[in-house]
Design an enzyme around this catalytic site. Sequence first.
Site, mmCIF file in Angstrom:
data_model
loop_
_atom_site.group_PDB
_atom_site.id
_atom_site.type_symbol
_atom_site.label_atom_id
_atom_site.label_comp_id
_atom_site.label_asym_id
_atom_site.label_seq_id
_atom_site.Cartn_x
_atom_site.Cartn_y
_atom_site.Cartn_z
ATOM 1 N N GLU A 42 20.318 37.698 30.522
ATOM 2 C CA GLU A 42 19.799 36.328 30.559
ATOM 3 C C GLU A 42 20.843 35.321 30.088
ATOM 4 O O GLU A 42 20.921 34.198 30.607
ATOM 5 C CB GLU A 42 18.544 36.223 29.685
ATOM 6 C CG GLU A 42 17.333 36.959 30.226
ATOM 7 C CD GLU A 42 17.268 38.419 29.818
ATOM 8 O OE1 GLU A 42 16.214 39.048 30.041
ATOM 9 O OE2 GLU A 42 18.277 38.943 29.273
ATOM 10 N N LYS A 87 43.173 41.127 24.544
ATOM 11 C CA LYS A 87 42.225 42.168 24.187
ATOM 12 C C LYS A 87 42.003 42.231 22.677
ATOM 13 O O LYS A 87 42.931 42.084 21.888
ATOM 14 C CB LYS A 87 42.706 43.525 24.710
ATOM 15 C CG LYS A 87 42.862 43.585 26.220
ATOM 16 C CD LYS A 87 41.546 43.428 26.943
ATOM 17 C CE LYS A 87 41.716 43.424 28.449
ATOM 18 N NZ LYS A 87 42.154 44.704 28.996
ATOM 19 N N GLY A 114 44.507 41.570 44.463
ATOM 20 C CA GLY A 114 43.673 42.529 45.192
ATOM 21 C C GLY A 114 42.334 41.991 45.622
ATOM 22 O O GLY A 114 42.041 41.912 46.809
ATOM 23 N N TRP A 146 38.376 52.069 30.654
ATOM 24 C CA TRP A 146 37.217 51.251 30.989
ATOM 25 C C TRP A 146 36.005 52.093 31.324
ATOM 26 O O TRP A 146 35.064 51.629 31.961
ATOM 27 C CB TRP A 146 37.562 50.300 32.128
ATOM 28 C CG TRP A 146 38.575 49.272 31.706
ATOM 29 C CD1 TRP A 146 39.131 49.127 30.472
ATOM 30 C CD2 TRP A 146 39.153 48.250 32.524
ATOM 31 N NE1 TRP A 146 40.032 48.084 30.463
ATOM 32 C CE2 TRP A 146 40.060 47.532 31.705
ATOM 33 C CE3 TRP A 146 39.001 47.887 33.853
ATOM 34 C CZ2 TRP A 146 40.801 46.459 32.193
ATOM 35 C CZ3 TRP A 146 39.744 46.812 34.341
ATOM 36 C CH2 TRP A 146 40.627 46.107 33.513
ATOM 37 N N GLU A 199 46.119 48.079 26.276
ATOM 38 C CA GLU A 199 44.959 47.982 25.400
ATOM 39 C C GLU A 199 44.588 49.321 24.777
ATOM 40 O O GLU A 199 43.979 49.382 23.720
ATOM 41 C CB GLU A 199 43.749 47.411 26.132
ATOM 42 C CG GLU A 199 42.941 48.407 26.907
ATOM 43 C CD GLU A 199 41.791 47.770 27.654
ATOM 44 O OE1 GLU A 199 40.728 48.382 27.699
ATOM 45 O OE2 GLU A 199 41.962 46.675 28.202
ATOM 46 N N CYS A 210 47.294 42.979 32.800
ATOM 47 C CA CYS A 210 46.909 41.611 32.454
ATOM 48 C C CYS A 210 46.325 41.531 31.053
ATOM 49 O O CYS A 210 45.808 42.503 30.517
ATOM 50 C CB CYS A 210 45.891 41.054 33.458
ATOM 51 S SG CYS A 210 44.364 41.996 33.574
ATOM 52 N N GLU A 216 49.967 39.295 33.963
ATOM 53 C CA GLU A 216 49.464 38.004 33.493
ATOM 54 C C GLU A 216 50.592 37.285 32.775
ATOM 55 O O GLU A 216 51.287 37.872 31.949
ATOM 56 C CB GLU A 216 48.283 38.222 32.546
ATOM 57 C CG GLU A 216 47.760 36.949 31.906
ATOM 58 C CD GLU A 216 48.497 36.562 30.640
ATOM 59 O OE1 GLU A 216 48.683 35.342 30.438
ATOM 60 O OE2 GLU A 216 48.911 37.442 29.876
ATOM 61 N N HIS A 274 41.264 32.983 35.359
ATOM 62 C CA HIS A 274 40.088 32.987 34.490
ATOM 63 C C HIS A 274 39.654 31.576 34.109
ATOM 64 O O HIS A 274 38.719 31.404 33.328
ATOM 65 C CB HIS A 274 40.357 33.815 33.233
ATOM 66 C CG HIS A 274 40.462 35.286 33.523
ATOM 67 N ND1 HIS A 274 41.661 35.895 33.835
ATOM 68 C CD2 HIS A 274 39.518 36.254 33.589
ATOM 69 C CE1 HIS A 274 41.446 37.178 34.056
ATOM 70 N NE2 HIS A 274 40.164 37.419 33.923
ATOM 71 N N CYS A 297 45.598 37.634 38.087
ATOM 72 C CA CYS A 297 44.648 38.738 38.177
ATOM 73 C C CYS A 297 43.888 38.614 39.504
ATOM 74 O O CYS A 297 44.174 37.729 40.312
ATOM 75 C CB CYS A 297 43.693 38.698 36.978
ATOM 76 S SG CYS A 297 42.900 40.275 36.603
#
Length: 760
Positions: free
Chosen positions: A22, A115, A438, A567, A611, A649, A671, A700, A732
């Site tokens: 939400e 990150k 991409g 991820w 990361e 990135c 990036e 972004h 990105c």
Amino acid sequence: MTSVSTPSTTAHGYPRQGPDRELKRALERHWRGDLTVDQLLEQADAVRRARWRTMETAGLDEIPVGDFSLYDHVLDASCLFGAVPPRFTGLDDPVARYFAMARGTADVPPLEMTKWFDTNYHYLVPELGPEQRFTLHAESLLAEVRAARETLSTPVRPVVVGPITFLRLAKPAADAPADFDPLSLLDRLLPAYGHLLGELRAAGVDWVQLDEPILVTDLTVDELAAVERAYRELTGPDTTTARPNLLLASYFGHLGAAAAMVADLPVEGLAIDLTGPGHENLDLLAGHQGLRDKRIVAGVVDGRNVWRADLDRAAATVFRLAELADRVDVAPSCSLLHVPLDVTREDHLDDRTRGWLAFADQKLAELGTIATAAGPDPTLAEPALTASRAARATRPQPVEEHRTDTDDVLRRRRPYADRAAAQQERLGLPRLPTTTIGSFPQTDELRRARAALRRGTLDPAGYDAAMRTEIDRVITLQEELGLDVLVHGEPERNDMVQYFAEQLDGIITTRHGWVQSYGSRYVRPPIIAGGVVRPEPMTVGWTQYAQSRTDKPVKGMLTGPITMLAWSFVRDDQPWATTARQLARALRAEVLDLEAVGTAVIQVDEPALRETLPLRRADRPAYLRWAVDAFRLTTAGVRDDTQIHTHMCYAEFGDITEAIIELDADVISLEATRSHLETVSELAAIGYASGVGPGVWDIHSPRVPTTDEIARALRSAVDQLDESQLWVNPDCGLKTRRYPEVAASLANLVAAAELVRTSR
């Protein structure tokens, strides 16, 4: 030994989005102009209160407040202490200013984003200069405390980023002197923290949590001294009646050399990670008399993974801590921000599979079981313990690998210079070739087509036709704009990791397992539960179709093994290196199949390589060795004239520049916009000789960069690297953007490349 009383339970934080995201929907409606600020704040408040009630109903004895955020908790800390860069101060409305710092405006670039430690959560990097003055703006936090106390009968505990972590994560402002260190501002910042603690005490707060995850990194002697000075000042003898009790929280690992100092700090409580590497905290803190009078919040449930906890081990850890401290509470290792909400909603999974998993709500229940098992009558927990043991026992067992990867499997046939010549002969690209990373926009039509396919109201043939129509649109647009190396736009992909996970054996995917990546961006991390195998090609058909629509080269697009690993929620019963090799072998087969159908450029994205870098320097060489080997296992089997790209990135790349060289990719795109081309300087400093595409458009942010702006960035890159190395691309993928801004931005990108070509 048994505890004198049943431990209390609490948490560092809880997912922000709401059961059906939400908050995401409200934010995006507000940004589109469909919700006023007041309506947005009203809907956000409803989500926030529902979270509190969920935690209270689950039985937590103390509820965190302040962990909720409209965008990012580090950005919240910047606003809390008045660390607003001058370019944003002209915006009088605080909500508009907040979102401008996060996303930028047409005229003002946003804060840098990177990150949060070694997670896939992104935070907004504070910008600080030597003239920075800190002023407290606690109205929102105090209002949240009041609302929580009105809503709940359970005590609440505000959670705020601690001063050392805040300053250590900050970057010098662009106009700061080269030798400026944000930590030098500590003496100016601490009074603002002291003022905040006083305000919270006046509001009736008994405990405040200051988050210092920076403590689990390698700190210098000066940094350790700064930690000690900060917390001795905040807890000085003149503050005890004017402030709440302080809970100093660390997570994501063990305290290392900081353990002894932290144990002796005059704070009233410590929250420590006791999962994974954090389990070393037990030995590091044993014997420190400073713990005896402290409240210890024991992070015995992994807040970053989705596997059901070993409740027996967790209870034993709580027992052991009870020998060191008079009060031990039970908690997750960190905020539950990093896991999905509720596994019971995954009704497509069978009971056995669901039984392996614990999302945020299940972890809250586990806390109660652990507390009971560590209490005066452990037999009360036995039914839950028995059920947990039985569920864990059904998980797939790891299969020992006997194959080793020989050097010839991990290396390209010839060095980069020879390959580059062969690739240029095949591709015939201009100087400063242009491309994208991409993905193209994921439109409402694409989402509806995927939903219709899932419901069965659209058959596979109709779905494929819809995807081909979108590919035609993307190819036509790129040709009209004049891009040199094209992409098919990835319309068939819901997510760059989930798409592949759905086609690989050994991986579970969810329908409601959303986790925040940044702002309103959520992902559904797959769950690697067994051995990973590729049953059949995953991308070849789409790439072939796109290539049939143009004479220009179309990149094959894959997600690399380390990013698939980072991820996803990864099985915790075998080394990550083993799982990485399984993923790499599956992807290597895909790379070779793409090459076999004539694909000349193949991009294997590894945005997560940095990361996943361990927080402790001593652990990094081993990680980088197996991570680099996994990438090379994926890519090294191709011919010399097949060009391998990779992409990274939103991370600090300076720590992995040698590993970037070792990847032996032909082209790496990174990036660079929000970090002001810092990456280019780092690569130039180490003499990087392969192709480089420094991102010249921050995707972004909704703003469209001008041609002159992009050209300035390109000229800066050309001044540092050889022009023959450079590619021109966005930071990105473009899936979160809309077509009008994509078309305008790419037109400017192509024009800027031509401007720089002709001016040299």
